[in-house]
Structures are given as structure tokens and as C-alpha cells.
Scaffold this motif. Structure first.
Motif, PDB file in Angstrom:
ATOM      1  N   PRO A  31       0.655  -1.323   0.052  1.00  0.00           N
ATOM      2  CA  PRO A  31       0.064  -0.059  -0.036  1.00  0.00           C
ATOM      3  C   PRO A  31       0.844   1.503  -0.034  1.00  0.00           C
ATOM      4  O   PRO A  31       1.876   1.432   0.678  1.00  0.00           O
ATOM      5  CB  PRO A  31      -0.712  -0.201   1.156  1.00  0.00           C
ATOM      6  N   SER A  32       0.460   2.337  -0.738  1.00  0.00           N
ATOM      7  CA  SER A  32       0.975   3.537  -0.869  1.00  0.00           C
ATOM      8  C   SER A  32       0.310   4.704  -0.797  1.00  0.00           C
ATOM      9  O   SER A  32      -1.109   4.593  -0.660  1.00  0.00           O
ATOM     10  CB  SER A  32       1.614   3.442  -2.181  1.00  0.00           C
ATOM     11  N   GLY A  33       0.714   5.783  -0.443  1.00  0.00           N
ATOM     12  CA  GLY A  33       0.061   7.053  -0.270  1.00  0.00           C
ATOM     13  C   GLY A  33      -0.683   7.280   1.131  1.00  0.00           C
ATOM     14  O   GLY A  33      -0.271   6.436   1.881  1.00  0.00           O
ATOM     15  N   PRO A  34      -1.039   8.279   1.346  1.00  0.00           N
ATOM     16  CA  PRO A  34      -1.625   8.603   2.680  1.00  0.00           C
ATOM     17  C   PRO A  34      -2.694   7.727   3.201  1.00  0.00           C
ATOM     18  O   PRO A  34      -2.867   7.242   4.369  1.00  0.00           O
ATOM     19  CB  PRO A  34      -2.079  10.046   2.763  1.00  0.00           C
ATOM     20  N   GLY A  35      -3.558   7.219   2.304  1.00  0.00           N
ATOM     21  CA  GLY A  35      -4.612   6.247   2.576  1.00  0.00           C
ATOM     22  C   GLY A  35      -3.947   4.817   2.958  1.00  0.00           C
ATOM     23  O   GLY A  35      -4.371   4.496   3.875  1.00  0.00           O
ATOM     24  N   GLY A  36      -3.110   4.430   1.999  1.00  0.00           N
ATOM     25  CA  GLY A  36      -2.487   3.120   2.230  1.00  0.00           C
ATOM     26  C   GLY A  36      -1.593   3.177   3.749  1.00  0.00           C
ATOM     27  O   GLY A  36      -1.579   2.182   4.140  1.00  0.00           O
ATOM     28  N   LEU A  37      -0.959   4.252   3.894  1.00  0.00           N
ATOM     29  CA  LEU A  37      -0.203   4.463   5.290  1.00  0.00           C
ATOM     30  C   LEU A  37      -1.131   4.391   6.289  1.00  0.00           C
ATOM     31  O   LEU A  37      -0.804   3.558   7.246  1.00  0.00           O
ATOM     32  CB  LEU A  37       0.762   5.629   5.118  1.00  0.00           C
ATOM     33  N   ALA A  38      -2.193   4.995   6.105  1.00  0.00           N
ATOM     34  CA  ALA A  38      -3.144   5.036   7.338  1.00  0.00           C
ATOM     35  C   ALA A  38      -3.766   3.790   7.699  1.00  0.00           C
ATOM     36  O   ALA A  38      -4.091   3.282   8.818  1.00  0.00           O
ATOM     37  CB  ALA A  38      -4.177   6.132   7.107  1.00  0.00           C
ATOM     38  N   PHE A  39      -4.103   3.080   6.649  1.00  0.00           N
ATOM     39  CA  PHE A  39      -4.641   1.709   6.534  1.00  0.00           C
ATOM     40  C   PHE A  39      -3.797   0.978   7.271  1.00  0.00           C
ATOM     41  O   PHE A  39      -4.091   0.100   8.451  1.00  0.00           O
ATOM     42  CB  PHE A  39      -5.034   1.230   5.312  1.00  0.00           C
ATOM     43  N   MET A  40      -2.533   0.658   6.918  1.00  0.00           N
ATOM     44  CA  MET A  40      -1.636  -0.145   7.598  1.00  0.00           C
ATOM     45  C   MET A  40      -1.206   0.187   8.993  1.00  0.00           C
ATOM     46  O   MET A  40      -1.170  -0.761   9.970  1.00  0.00           O
ATOM     47  CB  MET A  40      -0.235  -0.186   6.881  1.00  0.00           C
ATOM     48  N   VAL A  41      -1.231   1.619   9.349  1.00  0.00           N
ATOM     49  CA  VAL A  41      -0.954   2.009  10.694  1.00  0.00           C
ATOM     50  C   VAL A  41      -2.216   1.350  11.631  1.00  0.00           C
ATOM     51  O   VAL A  41      -1.984   1.101  12.669  1.00  0.00           O
ATOM     52  CB  VAL A  41      -0.795   3.378  11.030  1.00  0.00           C
ATOM     53  N   THR A  42      -3.551   1.681  10.814  1.00  0.00           N
ATOM     54  CA  THR A  42      -4.605   1.279  11.618  1.00  0.00           C
ATOM     55  C   THR A  42      -4.720  -0.133  12.171  1.00  0.00           C
ATOM     56  O   THR A  42      -4.823  -0.522  13.212  1.00  0.00           O
ATOM     57  CB  THR A  42      -6.038   1.609  10.885  1.00  0.00           C
ATOM     58  N   LEU A  43      -4.290  -0.920  11.078  1.00  0.00           N
ATOM     59  CA  LEU A  43      -4.340  -2.497  11.386  1.00  0.00           C
ATOM     60  C   LEU A  43      -3.303  -2.815  12.346  1.00  0.00           C
ATOM     61  O   LEU A  43      -3.613  -3.550  13.325  1.00  0.00           O
ATOM     62  CB  LEU A  43      -3.794  -3.297   9.970  1.00  0.00           C
ATOM     63  N   ALA A  44      -2.045  -2.313  12.428  1.00  0.00           N
ATOM     64  CA  ALA A  44      -1.079  -2.498  13.401  1.00  0.00           C
ATOM     65  C   ALA A  44      -1.429  -2.108  14.820  1.00  0.00           C
ATOM     66  O   ALA A  44      -1.340  -3.007  15.474  1.00  0.00           O
ATOM     67  CB  ALA A  44       0.345  -1.835  12.872  1.00  0.00           C
ATOM     68  N   VAL A  45      -2.040  -0.994  14.820  1.00  0.00           N
ATOM     69  CA  VAL A  45      -2.660  -0.511  15.996  1.00  0.00           C
ATOM     70  C   VAL A  45      -3.532  -1.409  16.605  1.00  0.00           C
ATOM     71  O   VAL A  45      -3.628  -1.797  17.985  1.00  0.00           O
ATOM     72  CB  VAL A  45      -3.011   0.843  16.096  1.00  0.00           C
ATOM     73  N   ILE A  46      -4.614  -1.793  15.928  1.00  0.00           N
ATOM     74  CA  ILE A  46      -5.806  -2.684  16.180  1.00  0.00           C
ATOM     75  C   ILE A  46      -5.217  -4.046  16.840  1.00  0.00           C
ATOM     76  O   ILE A  46      -5.382  -4.554  17.839  1.00  0.00           O
ATOM     77  CB  ILE A  46      -6.874  -2.693  15.089  1.00  0.00           C
ATOM     78  N   ALA A  47      -4.296  -4.554  16.029  1.00  0.00           N
ATOM     79  CA  ALA A  47      -3.964  -5.853  16.123  1.00  0.00           C
ATOM     80  C   ALA A  47      -3.087  -6.205  17.498  1.00  0.00           C
ATOM     81  O   ALA A  47      -3.089  -6.735  18.126  1.00  0.00           O
ATOM     82  CB  ALA A  47      -3.141  -6.761  15.111  1.00  0.00           C
ATOM     83  N   SER A  48      -2.158  -5.032  17.615  1.00  0.00           N
ATOM     84  CA  SER A  48      -1.135  -5.242  18.853  1.00  0.00           C
ATOM     85  C   SER A  48      -1.900  -4.427  20.023  1.00  0.00           C
ATOM     86  O   SER A  48      -1.633  -5.187  20.887  1.00  0.00           O
ATOM     87  CB  SER A  48       0.034  -4.062  18.350  1.00  0.00           C
ATOM     88  N   GLY A  49      -2.579  -3.595  19.756  1.00  0.00           N
ATOM     89  CA  GLY A  49      -3.464  -3.052  21.132  1.00  0.00           C
ATOM     90  C   GLY A  49      -4.367  -4.054  21.630  1.00  0.00           C
ATOM     91  O   GLY A  49      -4.321  -3.940  22.907  1.00  0.00           O
ATOM     92  N   ALA A  50      -4.909  -4.968  21.037  1.00  0.00           N
ATOM     93  CA  ALA A  50      -5.881  -5.786  21.624  1.00  0.00           C
ATOM     94  C   ALA A  50      -5.053  -6.937  22.482  1.00  0.00           C
ATOM     95  O   ALA A  50      -5.791  -7.130  23.386  1.00  0.00           O
ATOM     96  CB  ALA A  50      -6.468  -6.529  20.248  1.00  0.00           C
ATOM     97  N   LEU A  51      -3.845  -6.935  22.256  1.00  0.00           N
ATOM     98  CA  LEU A  51      -3.108  -7.915  23.100  1.00  0.00           C
ATOM     99  C   LEU A  51      -3.026  -7.271  24.722  1.00  0.00           C
ATOM    100  O   LEU A  51      -2.757  -8.201  25.370  1.00  0.00           O
ATOM    101  CB  LEU A  51      -1.792  -8.051  22.501  1.00  0.00           C
ATOM    102  N   ALA A  52      -3.357  -6.079  24.786  1.00  0.00           N
ATOM    103  CA  ALA A  52      -3.276  -5.495  26.070  1.00  0.00           C
ATOM    104  C   ALA A  52      -4.210  -6.087  26.981  1.00  0.00           C
ATOM    105  O   ALA A  52      -4.011  -6.158  28.321  1.00  0.00           O
ATOM    106  CB  ALA A  52      -3.346  -3.865  26.160  1.00  0.00           C
ATOM    107  N   VAL A  53      -5.231  -6.974  26.401  1.00  0.00           N
ATOM    108  CA  VAL A  53      -6.326  -7.395  27.423  1.00  0.00           C
ATOM    109  C   VAL A  53      -6.437  -8.842  27.085  1.00  0.00           C
ATOM    110  O   VAL A  53      -7.589  -9.475  27.175  1.00  0.00           O
ATOM    111  CB  VAL A  53      -7.688  -6.798  27.378  1.00  0.00           C
TER     112      VAL A  53
END
Length: 434
Positions: free
Chosen positions: A77-99
Motif C-alpha cells: 500500500p502507498s500514499g496517505p490512505g495506504g499508510l493510514a490503513f497499515m498503521v490502523t491495522l497494526a494498532v488494532i492487532a497489537s493494542g488488542a493484546l493488552a487485554v
């Protein structure tokens, strides 16, 4: 006879399975603060690493050889949209591990959805979080049926999602991936050893405390009996000594007064013996400050014991217990023979104490008394079938007193619950060979 059709039985089995899957096999895990902090740290570290990976690889093209001579180019993925999409996936998958410990199945579902939505070329964004989520669900979820169903589904979905490649670990990370599990295993082994040592230490301390408590209870029982005997005997014996001394001095000059003094000595001796039997009966029959209607007859009988009872009076004791409403069977095996009075009294007290406990703490039970004259030992056993417990719990002092009494004759006392229900008291007293 089951008249349902096969589809109806299948629907019923499905509904039953779904209903059971919703039931937890145990209480949900309540993580400690240390566990919360560790999970939050894992989520933070993995989140930073995957977000950095997504930012660093935005717009790149991956060229991989999926088979000999077959090379494909996979755009990221490229561009601002692709970058935001990847960051969102990373944050959701990693952040869920806190619980992950508190809500393991929910975390597995969230991370699985994020992994399925991850583009083929950047699967590392969520793949490692998916592995941790699968492990957490398998270890911490209290919903075992639902977990056993969800794990294969999640793995199959991720494995057959159409991704032609799986994450490839760069060569510079190989050593890290080998050393980190080894370090984690070493830390876990050390922690397990420390906890085992701590548990062993606590167990040893508990055993020492129990032994000390038993020793104090025995000393307390001995001191209590000594105080009671001192209070009962001292007064009468002191009066007897004074009266006997006076009789000796006036024996020749005043025979009539000397006779009266000797009569007083005799009366004092009888009173001392009566009160001594009274106290011994109270000490062996009831606890201090306790008493129940069911054991009143036994306590009254103990007060009136004169002379000291023996095994020949067991039938009378059992008869009084039957009169109180407790069915009791008495069995005597072996040829009875004369035994030392103190030994017979100890055996009698064992039966008396055991039947009293049955009357007080097993209402509605039936009891059996067995006396076995052996060539080398006397065996006394009292069993009951169990019943409704009475109000309050015994202090155990009566059994401690019995053990002390039997130890004088090298006897032993065994007590405990029976496998078939009820309680059992057994005394074994060595006998001299006739």
C-alpha cells in the motif's frame, strides 16, 4: 424409545453444543497488576515495531520467488490512505493484546479479523499478533468448547485467505528469534524453581506451625487437668492432714475426740474421692463451657461414677446411650480376662468419648462398639454411620485427652472419617502376655 427423525436429532445436538459452548468451564482469569503491565508492554513494543514496519515499507514492491523459476512482484500500500490503513491495522492487532488474558476469545476474533484484512505484502503487520492471540486463547480462555471451535477456524481462515506468501523473517533477525525463546524459557524455568522453593518453604513452615499448635494444645490439656485436680484435692487433703495430726496428739489423752478426728479424716477422704471422680468425668465427657441436651445423660452418669468404671460396665454405658435415642450395637470378641484398672478405665473412656461425640455431632446416626481381646493387645473401636451435625463444632480437646491417657499404657488412638460415611475411633493398647 426416541421417535425423532435424524434431522431433528442433529438440530438438538447442535443446540446442545451451542448451549454448552456458552458455558464457562471455570471463572474468568483475573490478571494481576504485574500481568497487566507485562501485556501492556508487549502490546506497546509490538505496536511500535509493526507501525514502524508499515511506515518504512509504504509504497515498496516485494519481489519473491514462490517456486523455482516463478517470481512475483507484490506491491505494498502507498500514499496517505495506504499508510493510514497499515498503521490502523497494526494498532488494532497489537493494542488488542493488552487485554489478552482477561478477554482471550474476543482478542482472538479482533486480531483474526485484522489479519484477514491485512494486504498480502505486509502480513507482518498482524501475523505476530495473531500468533500471540492464538496462544492466549488456548491458555487463558475459560470457554473451552468455544475455544476449541474458534482456534481451528481462525487458523484455517488465515492460512487459506489467499495470501500466496507468508511473512519471511530477515536474516539479521534469525539469531534474535532463537535467543529470545531461549531467554524466555530460562526466565520461566527460574521463576518456576523460585515458586517451587517458596511453596516448599511455606509448606515446611505450615507443618512446623501445626506441630507447635498440637504441642501447645497437649500442654494446655495437661495444665487444665492439673489445675482441676489441684483445686479438687488440695482442700480436702489439707483438712485431712490437720485432722490426722490432731488425732495423733490427743490419741492417748482424749480417745473420743481422736475418734471424731479420724471420722473427719475418713469423711474428707471420701469427699476428695467423690469430687475427684466428678472432675475426671467432666474433663473427659464435655468441653469447658459446652453442653447439649443429647449428652446430658452421659455427663450426669460421669458425675456419678463410683467406683472407677471398667470394661465390665460397657453394657450399662451403652444402655444409657440407647436410652438417649442413639441405636448402639456392642460386640465383644475374644476371651475377656482381668486387666489393670487404669487400662480398663482408659478403654472405657475411649468408648464414652466416642459415643458422646456421636450423640452431640451426628444426630440420627447409628453406632457400633467393638471390643477385641487379643493375645498381645486390646482393640477398642467405635464407629457411626454419620448424621446431621449438631450446633457448633468440637474443640478436639477430648481426643487429645484420650491420646494422653492411652500414651501412659503405650497405646495409640486413630480417628478419622470412614469412606462409607460417618466417623471411626480406634484404640490399640498393648497387653502383657498371660
Amino acid at each position: 424409545m426416541d421417535t425423532r427423525t435424524t434431522p431433528e436429532r442433529l438440530r438438538e445436538a447442535t443446540r446442545r453444543t451451542v448451549r454448552h459452548a456458552r458455558l464457562p468451564s471455570g471463572p474468568p482469569l483475573r490478571p494481576t497488576r504485574r500481568a497487566w503491565r507485562f501485556d501492556a508492554l508487549v502490546a506497546l513494543v509490538l505496536g511500535i515495531a509493526t507501525v514502524y514496519y508499515g511506515i518504512d515499507n509504504a509504497g515498496n514492491v516485494v519481489v519473491r520467488e514462490i517456486a523455482p523459476g516463478v517470481v512475483i512482484a507484490i506491491p505494498r500500500p502507498s500514499g496517505p490512505g495506504g499508510l493510514a490503513f497499515m498503521v490502523t491495522l497494526a494498532v488494532i492487532a497489537s493494542g488488542a493484546l493488552a487485554v489478552r488474558r482477561r478477554y482471550p476469545l474476543a482478542v482472538l476474533c479482533v486480531v483474526t479479523a485484522a489479519t484477514l484484512a491485512t494486504p498480502q505484502s505486509v502480513l507482518r503487520l498482524t501475523f505476530y499478533a495473531f500468533i500471540i492471540a492464538v496462544y492466549s486463547a488456548a491458555v487463558y480462555s475459560p470457554y473451552r468448547v468455544a475455544t476449541l471451535a474458534a482456534l481451528p477456524v481462525s487458523i484455517v481462515l488465515v492460512g487459506t485467505s489467499g495470501n500466496p506468501v507468508t511473512p519471511i523473517v530477515p536474516n539479521e533477525y534469525i539469531a534474535l528469534l532463537i535467543l529470545v525463546p531461549m531467554a524466555v524459557a530460562a526466565v520461566g524455568l527460574r521463576t518456576w524453581k523460585l515458586r517451587t522453593d517458596e511453596g516448599r518453604t511455606r509448606l515446611s513452615a505450615l507443618e512446623r506451625e501445626q506441630a507447635e499448635a498440637l504441642r501447645r494444645a497437649v500442654e494446655h490439656e495437661r495444665a487444665r487437668i492439673a489445675r482441676e485436680l489441684h483445686d479438687v484435692v488440695t482442700h480436702n487433703v489439707s483438712v485431712m492432714i490437720i485432722q490426722a495430726g490432731a488425732a495423733r496428739k490427743i490419741m492417748k489423752s482424749s480417745p473420743e475426740e481422736a475418734a471424731e478426728a479420724l471420722l473427719a479424716v475418713e469423711a474428707g477422704g471420701r469427699a476428695a474421692m467423690t469430687e475427684l471422680r466428678h472432675v475426671m468425668g467432666l474433663l473427659t465427657m464435655t468441653d469447658e463451657g459446652e453442653g447439649t441436651d443429647g449428652g446430658a445423660d452421659l455427663a450426669d452418669a460421669a458425675v456419678e461414677l463410683a467406683p472407677q468404671p471398667g470394661l465390665d460396665q460397657l453394657e450399662t454405658l451403652v444402655g444409657r446411650v440407647r436410652d438417649s435415642g442413639l441405636p448402639v450395637a456392642l460386640t465383644v470378641t475374644g476371651p475377656p480376662r482381668p486387666l489393670p484398672p487404669g487400662l480398663e478405665l482408659a478403654a472405657y473412656r475411649v468408648v464414652q468419648e466416642a459415643l458422646t461425640n456421636t450423640v452431640k455431632h451426628a444426630s440420627g446416626a447409628t453406632a457400633a462398639v467393638t471390643v477385641e481381646y487379643g493375645p498381645e493387645r486390646l482393640r477398642v473401636e467405635v464407629t457411626d454411620t454419620g448424621g446431621r451435625p449438631g450446633a457448633g463444632a468440637g474443640s478436639g480437646r477430648g481426643l487429645i485427652g484420650l491420646r494422653e491417657r492411652l500414651s501412659v499404657y503405650d497405646g495409640t488412638l486413630k480417628t478419622g472419617r470412614r469412606l462409607t460415611g460417618g466417623y471411626r475411633v480406634e484404640a490399640l493398647i498393648p497387653l502383657e502376655t498371660p
